[in-house]
Design an enzyme around this catalytic site. Structure first.
Site, PDB file in Angstrom:
ATOM      1  N   GLY A  72      -9.627  -5.739   9.670  1.00  0.00           N
ATOM      2  CA  GLY A  72      -8.473  -5.071  10.242  1.00  0.00           C
ATOM      3  C   GLY A  72      -8.181  -5.492  11.665  1.00  0.00           C
ATOM      4  O   GLY A  72      -7.483  -6.471  11.916  1.00  0.00           O
ATOM      5  N   ARG A  73      -8.721  -4.746  12.625  1.00  0.00           N
ATOM      6  CA  ARG A  73      -8.341  -4.945  14.022  1.00  0.00           C
ATOM      7  C   ARG A  73      -8.652  -6.343  14.549  1.00  0.00           C
ATOM      8  O   ARG A  73      -7.878  -6.910  15.325  1.00  0.00           O
ATOM      9  CB  ARG A  73      -9.019  -3.881  14.894  1.00  0.00           C
ATOM     10  CG  ARG A  73      -8.349  -2.513  14.787  1.00  0.00           C
ATOM     11  CD  ARG A  73      -9.187  -1.439  15.440  1.00  0.00           C
ATOM     12  NE  ARG A  73     -10.399  -1.166  14.675  1.00  0.00           N
ATOM     13  CZ  ARG A  73     -11.411  -0.427  15.094  1.00  0.00           C
ATOM     14  NH1 ARG A  73     -11.373   0.090  16.305  1.00  0.00           N
ATOM     15  NH2 ARG A  73     -12.449  -0.200  14.320  1.00  0.00           N
TER      16      ARG A  73
ATOM     17  N   HIS B 191     -13.937   1.341   2.836  1.00  0.00           N
ATOM     18  CA  HIS B 191     -14.224   1.418   4.266  1.00  0.00           C
ATOM     19  C   HIS B 191     -15.578   2.118   4.388  1.00  0.00           C
ATOM     20  O   HIS B 191     -15.719   3.279   4.008  1.00  0.00           O
ATOM     21  CB  HIS B 191     -13.130   2.214   4.969  1.00  0.00           C
ATOM     22  CG  HIS B 191     -13.260   2.221   6.464  1.00  0.00           C
ATOM     23  ND1 HIS B 191     -12.195   2.463   7.285  1.00  0.00           N
ATOM     24  CD2 HIS B 191     -14.316   2.013   7.288  1.00  0.00           C
ATOM     25  CE1 HIS B 191     -12.596   2.428   8.547  1.00  0.00           C
ATOM     26  NE2 HIS B 191     -13.883   2.154   8.565  1.00  0.00           N
TER      27      HIS B 191
ATOM     28  N   GLN C 130       0.839  -1.193   0.000  1.00  0.00           N
ATOM     29  CA  GLN C 130       0.000   0.000   0.000  1.00  0.00           C
ATOM     30  C   GLN C 130       0.874   1.243   0.000  1.00  0.00           C
ATOM     31  O   GLN C 130       1.766   1.396   0.837  1.00  0.00           O
ATOM     32  CB  GLN C 130      -0.942   0.062   1.208  1.00  0.00           C
ATOM     33  CG  GLN C 130      -1.904   1.255   1.059  1.00  0.00           C
ATOM     34  CD  GLN C 130      -2.828   1.460   2.235  1.00  0.00           C
ATOM     35  OE1 GLN C 130      -2.381   1.807   3.313  1.00  0.00           O
ATOM     36  NE2 GLN C 130      -4.122   1.254   2.025  1.00  0.00           N
TER      37      GLN C 130
ATOM     38  N   CYS D 162      -6.895   6.959   4.794  1.00  0.00           N
ATOM     39  CA  CYS D 162      -6.328   7.287   6.102  1.00  0.00           C
ATOM     40  C   CYS D 162      -6.613   8.739   6.465  1.00  0.00           C
ATOM     41  O   CYS D 162      -6.324   9.643   5.680  1.00  0.00           O
ATOM     42  CB  CYS D 162      -4.819   7.029   6.097  1.00  0.00           C
ATOM     43  SG  CYS D 162      -4.043   7.348   7.694  1.00  0.00           S
TER      44      CYS D 162
ATOM     45  N   LYS E 230      -7.947   1.827  -1.969  1.00  0.00           N
ATOM     46  CA  LYS E 230      -8.713   1.684  -0.723  1.00  0.00           C
ATOM     47  C   LYS E 230      -9.219   3.062  -0.352  1.00  0.00           C
ATOM     48  O   LYS E 230      -8.438   4.014  -0.256  1.00  0.00           O
ATOM     49  CB  LYS E 230      -7.861   1.102   0.401  1.00  0.00           C
ATOM     50  CG  LYS E 230      -8.655   0.817   1.682  1.00  0.00           C
ATOM     51  CD  LYS E 230      -7.806   0.077   2.707  1.00  0.00           C
ATOM     52  CE  LYS E 230      -8.664  -0.372   3.895  1.00  0.00           C
ATOM     53  NZ  LYS E 230      -9.105   0.752   4.732  1.00  0.00           N
TER      54      LYS E 230
ATOM     55  N   ASN F 189     -14.934  -2.989   4.049  1.00  0.00           N
ATOM     56  CA  ASN F 189     -14.062  -2.903   5.211  1.00  0.00           C
ATOM     57  C   ASN F 189     -14.764  -2.059   6.269  1.00  0.00           C
ATOM     58  O   ASN F 189     -15.513  -1.148   5.956  1.00  0.00           O
ATOM     59  CB  ASN F 189     -12.731  -2.262   4.786  1.00  0.00           C
ATOM     60  CG  ASN F 189     -11.815  -1.938   5.955  1.00  0.00           C
ATOM     61  OD1 ASN F 189     -11.344  -0.826   6.108  1.00  0.00           O
ATOM     62  ND2 ASN F 189     -11.564  -2.910   6.814  1.00  0.00           N
ATOM     63  N   GLY F 190     -14.509  -2.408   7.534  1.00  0.00           N
ATOM     64  CA  GLY F 190     -15.051  -1.614   8.634  1.00  0.00           C
ATOM     65  C   GLY F 190     -16.033  -2.392   9.484  1.00  0.00           C
ATOM     66  O   GLY F 190     -17.098  -2.793   8.994  1.00  0.00           O
ATOM     67  N   GLY F 191     -15.669  -2.635  10.732  1.00  0.00           N
ATOM     68  CA  GLY F 191     -16.601  -3.233  11.678  1.00  0.00           C
ATOM     69  C   GLY F 191     -16.845  -4.712  11.522  1.00  0.00           C
ATOM     70  O   GLY F 191     -17.694  -5.271  12.227  1.00  0.00           O
TER      71      GLY F 191
END
Length: 334
Positions: free
Chosen positions: A235-236, A172, A71, A101, A140, A212-214
């Site tokens: 991700g996390r 995202h 990336q 970002c 992204k 992406n996200g959650g």
């Protein structure tokens, strides 16, 4: 190119998000031991660091990480093209442009989520990068930033990058607020709009669209895939509970491979650790990514404590990991 693209499109069915300070080469090597199929991403590397700063060490990775994507952050088409060429020459399977970002540092460099305000420039960047490399160039992004109306700006953004040759995008499903929210808050506070991302797949059927996200489980990922999306990026959850997300991914998402045993993964990390130490590295540089391997399993807290306390000592080696394993209950007892 076409066959390679089809292969990586399949890998992109599930991917691990690029995360600053987290998804370094040691983290990616660990994740690859858990899943042989999921697409892995580097931390964001800025084009100026590579082109003007000559920081080519930022491109270091293990061949075992493939398929792996680089990336890039930047906003100058020619500089991004040069950085993309460096990444392709280094062997990366994909070059991804960061348009999501929200950090102040990224904004000051006029890249990241602020690029959502300038889709024409993003398209110019994509076109220049595609001209420079044979590997696929992807994007992204967010659904919008600040006061933008995502229903209006996201379709235009996708249309512009598609016209420039981008065939795969990860969205995202949150806005980014460039003023008033920290990067951490931008990962949680803006509401998720999954429906919008699903509608974009309907509007752009020829694009490979990942969400992406959650997303915190393979069950959630499967829901999005079953509803028609091409891929899910996690991700996390993939970082903090890597076994939960990645150990069964090859079986449940890709329909191939066995379920990885985290105990065996730790044992397979030993030669990697030994090579890193022989090159002058420190144990904690690797083990900091391994703390969540046994999340939710009896002994997980003792594992984390033994690993985090033992790995920072001078001369610490793989025996610290193996001793910490004694804290974890065998799979048969779980």
């Amino acid at each position: 190119m076409e066959n390679k693209r089809k292969n990586i499109w399949k890998n992109a069915t599930l991917s691990c998000a690029p995360m600053m300070d987290w998804t370094d080469r040691h983290c990616r090597y660990l994740h690859r031991l858990l899943s042989g199929q999921a697409l892995l991403y580097t931390e964001m590397v800025t084009a100026p660091a590579l082109v003007r700063g000559g920081a080519l060490h930022l491109l270091d990775y293990s061949p075992a990480e493939h398929p792996v994507a680089l990336q890039l952050g930047g906003s100058d088409p020619q500089e991004l093209a040069q950085a993309a060429r460096l990444g392709a020459d280094a062997g990366y399977d994909e070059i991804n442009l960061n348009c999501g970002c929200p950090s102040d540092r990224v904004q000051s460099g006029t890249f990241g989520a602020v690029l959502m305000k300038d889709p024409v420039r993003v398209a110019e960047c994509v076109a220049a990068m595609r001209k420079a490399v044979d590997v696929e160039v992807t994007v992204k992004c967010r659904i919008g930033v600040d006061e933008q109306n995502p229903e209006e700006v996201l379709p235009k953004f996708l249309n512009d990058i598609q016209a420039a040759g981008c065939r795969r995008v990860t969205i995202h499903a949150r806005k980014a607020w460039l003023q008033g929210l920290s990067p951490k808050e931008n990962r949680d506070i803006p509401p998720l709009d999954y429906d919008l991302v699903h509608r974009m797949k309907f509007a752009f059927p020829d694009m490979h669209i990942s969400i992406n996200g959650g997303v915190n489980s393979l069950e959630q990922a499967r829901t999005h895939l079953d509803a028609g999306l091409d891929g899910v990026m996690i991700g996390r959850a993939a970082y903090h509970q890597p076994t939960d997300i990645l150990a069964e991914a090859d079986s449940l998402i890709f329909g191939t491979g066995q379920v990885a045993d985290p105990v065996e993964v730790v044992q397979k990390m030993v030669p990697y650790v030994e090579r890193h130490l022989a090159d002058g590295g420190r144990l904690h540089q690797i083990t900091r990514h391994m703390l969540g391997l046994f999340a939710g399993r009896p002994g997980a807290r003792a594992w984390r404590r033994a690993l985090s306390e033992g790995a920072v000592h001078d001369g610490a080696g793989p025996e610290v990991m193996l001793q910490a394993l004694e804290c974890v209950a065998p799979m048969a007892e779980v």
